[in-house]
Design an enzyme around this catalytic site. Structure first.
Site, PDB file in Angstrom:
ATOM      1  N   THR A 153      22.995 -62.932 -10.324  1.00  0.00           N
ATOM      2  CA  THR A 153      23.862 -63.967 -10.828  1.00  0.00           C
ATOM      3  C   THR A 153      22.917 -65.090 -11.714  1.00  0.00           C
ATOM      4  O   THR A 153      21.873 -65.286 -11.093  1.00  0.00           O
ATOM      5  CB  THR A 153      24.849 -64.795 -10.153  1.00  0.00           C
ATOM      6  OG1 THR A 153      26.096 -63.549  -9.998  1.00  0.00           O
ATOM      7  CG2 THR A 153      25.530 -65.892 -10.607  1.00  0.00           C
ATOM      8  N   ARG A 181      38.678 -58.351  -9.765  1.00  0.00           N
ATOM      9  CA  ARG A 181      38.164 -59.305  -8.822  1.00  0.00           C
ATOM     10  C   ARG A 181      37.426 -60.253  -9.690  1.00  0.00           C
ATOM     11  O   ARG A 181      36.670 -60.201 -10.687  1.00  0.00           O
ATOM     12  CB  ARG A 181      37.014 -58.431  -8.214  1.00  0.00           C
ATOM     13  CG  ARG A 181      36.391 -59.281  -6.930  1.00  0.00           C
ATOM     14  CD  ARG A 181      34.924 -59.786  -7.575  1.00  0.00           C
ATOM     15  NE  ARG A 181      34.121 -60.353  -6.524  1.00  0.00           N
ATOM     16  CZ  ARG A 181      33.060 -61.284  -6.561  1.00  0.00           C
ATOM     17  NH1 ARG A 181      32.876 -61.476  -7.596  1.00  0.00           N
ATOM     18  NH2 ARG A 181      32.446 -61.870  -5.780  1.00  0.00           N
ATOM     19  N   VAL A 182      37.571 -61.494  -9.159  1.00  0.00           N
ATOM     20  CA  VAL A 182      36.780 -62.784  -9.409  1.00  0.00           C
ATOM     21  C   VAL A 182      36.073 -63.407  -8.532  1.00  0.00           C
ATOM     22  O   VAL A 182      36.439 -63.479  -7.192  1.00  0.00           O
ATOM     23  CB  VAL A 182      37.986 -63.833 -10.240  1.00  0.00           C
ATOM     24  CG1 VAL A 182      37.257 -64.996 -10.535  1.00  0.00           C
ATOM     25  CG2 VAL A 182      38.617 -63.103 -11.299  1.00  0.00           C
ATOM     26  N   GLY A 183      34.926 -63.701  -8.619  1.00  0.00           N
ATOM     27  CA  GLY A 183      33.906 -64.358  -7.574  1.00  0.00           C
ATOM     28  C   GLY A 183      34.118 -65.812  -7.642  1.00  0.00           C
ATOM     29  O   GLY A 183      35.013 -66.519  -7.959  1.00  0.00           O
ATOM     30  N   ASP A 184      33.106 -66.630  -6.946  1.00  0.00           N
ATOM     31  CA  ASP A 184      32.762 -67.875  -6.962  1.00  0.00           C
ATOM     32  C   ASP A 184      32.470 -68.737  -8.177  1.00  0.00           C
ATOM     33  O   ASP A 184      32.748 -69.797  -8.401  1.00  0.00           O
ATOM     34  CB  ASP A 184      31.755 -68.247  -5.875  1.00  0.00           C
ATOM     35  CG  ASP A 184      30.524 -67.754  -6.346  1.00  0.00           C
ATOM     36  OD1 ASP A 184      30.421 -66.454  -6.308  1.00  0.00           O
ATOM     37  OD2 ASP A 184      29.452 -68.254  -6.348  1.00  0.00           O
ATOM     38  N   THR A 204      24.593 -68.679  -6.219  1.00  0.00           N
ATOM     39  CA  THR A 204      24.633 -67.186  -6.295  1.00  0.00           C
ATOM     40  C   THR A 204      24.562 -66.724  -4.661  1.00  0.00           C
ATOM     41  O   THR A 204      24.469 -67.215  -3.730  1.00  0.00           O
ATOM     42  CB  THR A 204      23.259 -66.586  -6.933  1.00  0.00           C
ATOM     43  OG1 THR A 204      23.317 -65.391  -7.041  1.00  0.00           O
ATOM     44  CG2 THR A 204      21.780 -67.121  -6.211  1.00  0.00           C
ATOM     45  N   GLY A 207      30.470 -63.795  -3.536  1.00  0.00           N
ATOM     46  CA  GLY A 207      31.178 -65.109  -4.027  1.00  0.00           C
ATOM     47  C   GLY A 207      32.514 -65.085  -2.704  1.00  0.00           C
ATOM     48  O   GLY A 207      32.773 -66.301  -2.632  1.00  0.00           O
TER      49      GLY A 207
HETATM   50  N1  ASP Z   1      28.534 -64.994  -6.912  1.00  0.00           N
HETATM   51  C1  ASP Z   1      28.290 -63.686  -7.707  1.00  0.00           C
HETATM   52  C2  ASP Z   1      29.943 -63.302  -7.422  1.00  0.00           C
HETATM   53  O1  ASP Z   1      30.154 -63.177  -6.475  1.00  0.00           O
HETATM   54  C3  ASP Z   1      27.593 -63.151  -7.334  1.00  0.00           C
HETATM   55  C4  ASP Z   1      25.949 -63.198  -7.563  1.00  0.00           C
HETATM   56  O2  ASP Z   1      25.780 -64.477  -7.317  1.00  0.00           O
HETATM   57  O3  ASP Z   1      25.060 -62.398  -7.808  1.00  0.00           O
HETATM   58  O4  ASP Z   1      30.565 -62.958  -8.481  1.00  0.00           O
END
Ligand code: ASP
Length: 287
Positions: A153, A181-184, A204, A207
């Site tokens: 990320t 799916r949705v991350g942080d 990063t 998430g």
């Molecule tokens: N934080 C991101 C997510 O969970 C992934 C990443 O940091 O590479 O979508």
């Protein structure tokens, strides 16, 4: 870190710093740096984004400025070259913080016609039936056992001449993701936070862990309470590891310009530039 990634980080730092040197706001510098990384294809964001299990790339991004605590974010964006700009548009053109799904994509397309036209189609489509839940769940369970990493990320933090901070992040998500799916990354306080009275943070890592500990806000709160950036990041990352066995990396910038890059993952490609000499770029920072 590949040579391409190193070159891209240098370009991103220069793009951001050029704006700051010219007296531009931190938010513009963060956006410019992230746009350079989204356009490169060298990271998991923008044109380099991963696909979800149905073969479609859905991207998340957020941006926040610390003077007025304005923030904008998008989740599940499709076919958009610069999700970070879409996030900034949500912040500047609406009173909302987060737009999600097909309507977020429509919103972004409305404002970003030019750059979108050249965005290539979904990468690495799977042979799985599109979006059928039982099939997706089976595939997810089989794959998630083997690979569950969040990688590459992109993010940035900046402090401008007026003393204002900003933070942003943009991602294609993690290695194995159910459709939707949705991350942080698009969640303010989880993947990103900025407050001129505290600091700016961009995260990063996987998430699902970062969300549960609201990591970016937690680090910012420790800065506000007087912790140094390195100590604030280290203690929260240690808590994430202890409570949730989560690995992550953090960019942390305090309002007085002190900063830290910390990660519990084995490596994290990142850099900084204070304007003197050349940008510093490494993939291993003090733990
Ligand atoms: N934080 C991101 C997510 O969970 C992934 C990443 O940091 O590479 O979508």
């Amino acid at each position: 870190m590949t040579e391409r990634q190193r070159a891209c980080l240098a370009e991103a730092l220069e793009a951001g710093y050029d704006l700051l040197r010219g007296g531009g706001p931190a938010i513009a510098a963060v956006e410019a740096a992230i746009r350079a990384m989204e356009a490169s294809g060298a990271f998991n964001a923008g044109v380099g984004s991963r696909a979800q299990l149905d073969g479609i790339r859905r991207m998340d991004a957020s941006i926040m400025e610390g003077r007025d605590l304005q923030a904008g974010a998008v989740a599940g964006l499709e076919g958009i070259r610069h999700p970070i700009t879409a996030a900034r548009l949500v912040m500047e053109k609406t009173a909302h913080v987060l737009l999600a799904g097909p309507q977020a994509t429509r919103f972004a397309r409305y404002f970003e016609l030019e750059p979108l036209a050249s965005f290539p189609g979904p990468r690495a489509p799977t042979k799985q039936p599109r979006g059928e839940v039982p099939a997706m769940l089976r595939l997810y369970r089989a794959m998630a056992r083997r690979r569950r990493v969040g990688l590459e990320t992109v993010g940035a933090v900046a402090l401008d001449r007026t003393g204002s901070l900003a933070a942003g992040a943009s991602t294609g998500g993690i290695a194995v993701m159910l459709p939707g799916r949705v991350g942080d990354t698009p969640l303010i306080g989880c993947g990103v936070y900025a407050d001129d009275l505290a600091g700016a943070v961009s995260m990063t890592g996987v998430g699902e862990g970062i969300i549960r500990l609201a990591v970016a806000k937690e680090i910012a709160d420790r800065l506000a309470a007087g912790a140094a950036p390195g100590a604030a990041a280290r203690s929260v990352l240690a808590r994430l590891a202890a409570r949730l066995r989560g690995e992550a990396g953090a960019l942390v910038l305090a309002r007085d310009g002190r900063f830290a890059i910390r990660h519990t993952s084995p490596r994290m490609a990142a850099g900084w530039w204070t304007g003197r000499g050349k940008p510093v770029i490494k993939d291993k920072f003090e733990r």
